[in-house]
Design an enzyme around this catalytic site. Structure first.
Site, PDB file in Angstrom:
ATOM      1  CD  GLU A 106       4.660  -1.605   6.350  1.00 13.21           C
ATOM      2  OE1 GLU A 106       3.914  -0.964   5.579  1.00 13.21           O
ATOM      3  OE2 GLU A 106       5.855  -1.314   6.529  1.00 13.21           O
ATOM      4  CD1 TRP A 116       5.286   2.292   8.431  1.00 10.56           C
ATOM      5  CD2 TRP A 116       4.939   4.429   7.892  1.00 10.56           C
ATOM      6  NE1 TRP A 116       6.512   2.870   8.169  1.00 10.56           N
ATOM      7  CE2 TRP A 116       6.324   4.170   7.835  1.00 10.56           C
ATOM      8  CE3 TRP A 116       4.477   5.718   7.589  1.00 10.56           C
ATOM      9  CZ2 TRP A 116       7.255   5.158   7.490  1.00 10.56           C
ATOM     10  CZ3 TRP A 116       5.400   6.696   7.246  1.00 10.56           C
ATOM     11  CH2 TRP A 116       6.769   6.419   7.203  1.00 10.56           C
ATOM     12  CD1 TRP A 174       3.651  19.712 -10.095  1.00  9.10           C
ATOM     13  CD2 TRP A 174       5.131  18.059 -10.310  1.00  9.10           C
ATOM     14  NE1 TRP A 174       4.004  19.320  -8.831  1.00  9.10           N
ATOM     15  CE2 TRP A 174       4.914  18.302  -8.935  1.00  9.10           C
ATOM     16  CE3 TRP A 174       6.026  17.057 -10.679  1.00  9.10           C
ATOM     17  CZ2 TRP A 174       5.557  17.575  -7.929  1.00  9.10           C
ATOM     18  CZ3 TRP A 174       6.674  16.327  -9.675  1.00  9.10           C
ATOM     19  CH2 TRP A 174       6.434  16.590  -8.327  1.00  9.10           C
ATOM     20  CG  ASN A 184       3.485  -1.081   0.263  1.00  9.89           C
ATOM     21  OD1 ASN A 184       2.699  -0.150   0.163  1.00  9.89           O
ATOM     22  ND2 ASN A 184       4.603  -0.997   0.979  1.00  9.89           N
ATOM     23  CD1 TRP A 204       2.914  15.919  -5.459  1.00 16.60           C
ATOM     24  CD2 TRP A 204       1.157  14.869  -4.570  1.00 16.60           C
ATOM     25  NE1 TRP A 204       2.348  16.775  -4.547  1.00 16.60           N
ATOM     26  CE2 TRP A 204       1.271  16.158  -3.986  1.00 16.60           C
ATOM     27  CE3 TRP A 204       0.126  14.037  -4.161  1.00 16.60           C
ATOM     28  CZ2 TRP A 204       0.384  16.636  -3.013  1.00 16.60           C
ATOM     29  CZ3 TRP A 204      -0.769  14.502  -3.203  1.00 16.60           C
ATOM     30  CH2 TRP A 204      -0.628  15.781  -2.640  1.00 16.60           C
ATOM     31  CD1 TRP A 255      -0.456   8.064  -4.334  1.00 21.81           C
ATOM     32  CD2 TRP A 255       0.998   8.888  -5.820  1.00 21.81           C
ATOM     33  NE1 TRP A 255      -0.529   7.286  -5.451  1.00 21.81           N
ATOM     34  CE2 TRP A 255       0.340   7.767  -6.390  1.00 21.81           C
ATOM     35  CE3 TRP A 255       1.952   9.572  -6.578  1.00 21.81           C
ATOM     36  CZ2 TRP A 255       0.631   7.312  -7.679  1.00 21.81           C
ATOM     37  CZ3 TRP A 255       2.231   9.121  -7.871  1.00 21.81           C
ATOM     38  CH2 TRP A 255       1.580   8.015  -8.402  1.00 21.81           C
TER      39      TRP A 255
END
Length: 497
Positions: free
Chosen positions: A291, A294, A322, A360, A378, A401
């Site tokens: 993590e 990341w 959208w 998370n 998004w 996202w």
């Protein structure tokens, strides 16, 4: 601007605190103390940021304020102190440097496009006065340019990036920056005080009542607690009703703990266990280290591809149509307010709205639901999280996202769509999290609570009427999934896909 001050020595310097609100293992401060005979310290509540905030009880502002109070107290004990200003940083830093007569300003490098522009402005202003802005790496282990593919480009897929990250990692990358004051800290100018929240135009957000302890002391308490649980992290992290995460995200965001200390904890646990796993455990320290990798990955994506702030990493995804207009606004409002009719989604939105934090796993579930069940852009969800999350970080928020919408660099396939009911059944099987944030569903049986519309008679026996005490689903997941696949067909047809 320069990345390293090691070849220069200065009579006096100014440390500009930003995302590094600590005086332990703080590289900008360490470099200034090493190279300057006298060191002043400043934090600027930047009006270019604060004036844009609509919420005058923003939890982040209170977290920063409390952290600064602790930082200032620590510096005062060492004979110094913290200058705190409420101004435009691009103007205040050069002006303060001139007033104090310093030779250089030291700061941790920032990777956000807006911050890069600000720093370039400050550097030019300082140079006009014969001063330097010295930027050092502090908030990441490896920054953009340090890890590149064989073709000399930034990595855009996480797995090979992680392999390169681990292969490159050495003890020197995690070595703590030594902040030895040695009587070099300068006290603030006479009459300098930390402005109160009201003076900044904000109100107390009550973060301590929510269990958030600011400052390095708060970070250290969490780190110590997590060190007792880290070996179970892999198994516990996905269950929102379980104490699984480290809860250090806000401290990493504002630098009340260094990323190096966090990584050292993970690696030490790996070494102590000799790589072995106890029965029932699955390498919690290794999973947590991933993590942290990341985090570095998204920082380097932001630095290398700044267009992601406004647009999809993959340009073909900007062609998606959208839900817009009144229908799009209606669906977005239902999502924001936690009245979608899907209990896990609604409970997660209640969590972020009440506390400024979201687990998370639920960030992924709610983001997928907004994009792929409701068909809402998004970017609207990204901004909502940016407004609400106390641990908001542009790189990670944007990366998450775009992952959820499949438009990102290391995205899930567009046809992979989270089912909010099965996610609920799998990760909150006893509905403990749902009941905590949706007390209206307290008496609804476990078998019904994940999809209450499927058994209205049993729901009513629990005192809940669909469409009254609890909303009916705003969309049918199976039908929404079909519409999403149709909506994303434009990507499938794209020449670049």
């Amino acid at each position: 601007m320069t990345a390293s001050p090691r070849t220069s020595r200065y009579p006096s310097g100014l440390v500009w605190f930003r995302r590094d609100l600590r005086c332990v293992d703080q590289r900008a401060l360490a470099h200034a103390l090493e190279r300057c005979d006298r060191v002043h310290c400043v934090f600027v509540f930047d009006r270019e940021i604060l004036d844009e905030l609509d919420d005058r009880t923003d939890r982040r502002v209170e977290f920063i304020h409390r952290s600064l109070a602790e930082l200032d107290a620590t510096m005062q004990q060492a004979g110094g102190g913290l200058i705190v200003r409420h101004a435009r940083a691009s103007e205040e830093i050069p002006a303060l440097a001139a007033t104090l007569g310093v030779d250089a300003v030291f700061a941790g490098r920032d990777y956000e496009p807006r911050a890069i522009t600000r720093d370039a402005t400050v550097a030019r202003a300082l140079e006009t006065g014969g001063r330097r802005l010295v930027l050092v790496k502090d908030q990441v282990i490896f920054e953009h340019g340090e890890l590149l593919t064989g073709a000399g480009r930034a990595y855009t897929v996480f797995t090979p990036y992680k392999r390169a990250w681990l292969a490159r990692l050495g003890d020197s990358d995690l070595e703590p920056a030594r902040c030895e004051f040695a009587g070099r800290l300068a006290p603030p100018p006479q009459g300098t005080t930390l402005p109160d929240l009201a003076g900044l135009g904000f109100r107390d957000a009550g973060i301590e009542a929510l269990g958030v302890r600011a400052g390095s002391s708060g970070a250290m308490r969490l780190l110590e607690d997590f060190s007792q649980r880290i070996d179970r992290y892999h198994d516990a992290r996905d269950f929102p009703a379980v104490k699984g995460p480290s809860y250090l995200s806000v401290h990493l965001r504002f630098g009340t703990i260094s990323i190096r200390e966090a990584a050292r904890l993970a690696l030490q646990h790996e070494r102590d266990r000799g790589g072995a796993k106890a029965p029932g455990e699955s390498g919690g320290a290794s999973t947590w280290l991933s993590e942290l990798v990341w985090r570095d990955f998204y920082f380097q994506i932001l630095a290398a591809y700044p267009h992601v702030v406004e647009r999809s990493f993959k340009p073909e995804y900007d062609a998606i149509e959208w839900e817009r207009g009144a229908r799009g606004d209606e669906l977005f409002a239902a999502w924001c307010e936690g009245r979608t009719g899907y209990p896990l989604v609604d409970a997660a939105m209640a969590q972020i709205n009440r506390t400024g934090y979201m687990h998370n796993r639920l960030r992924m579930v709610t983001a997928s639901f907004l994009c792929k069940d409701l068909g809402v852009d998004w970017r609207r969800g990204e901004k909502y999280f940016a407004d609400k999350l106390i641990d908001f970080d542009l790189s990670a928020n944007n990366g998450g996202w775009q992952w959820a919408s499949s438009s990102g660099c290391d995205a899930q396939p567009y046809f992979r769509i989270f089912n909010p009911v099965t996610q609920s059944q799998k990760f909150d099987p006893q509905a403990r999290f749902i009941r905590r944030y949706l007390p209206v569903l307290t008496d609804v049986p476990d078998a019904t609570i994940h999809a209450p519309w499927l058994n209205e008679p049993l729901l009513e026996l629990a005192g809940v009427r669909l469409g009254a005490e609890y909303p009916a689903p705003v969309v049918d997941h199976d039908q929404a999934r079909k519409r999403t696949l149709e909506r994303y067909a434009v990507v499938k047809r794209s020449p670049g896909s």
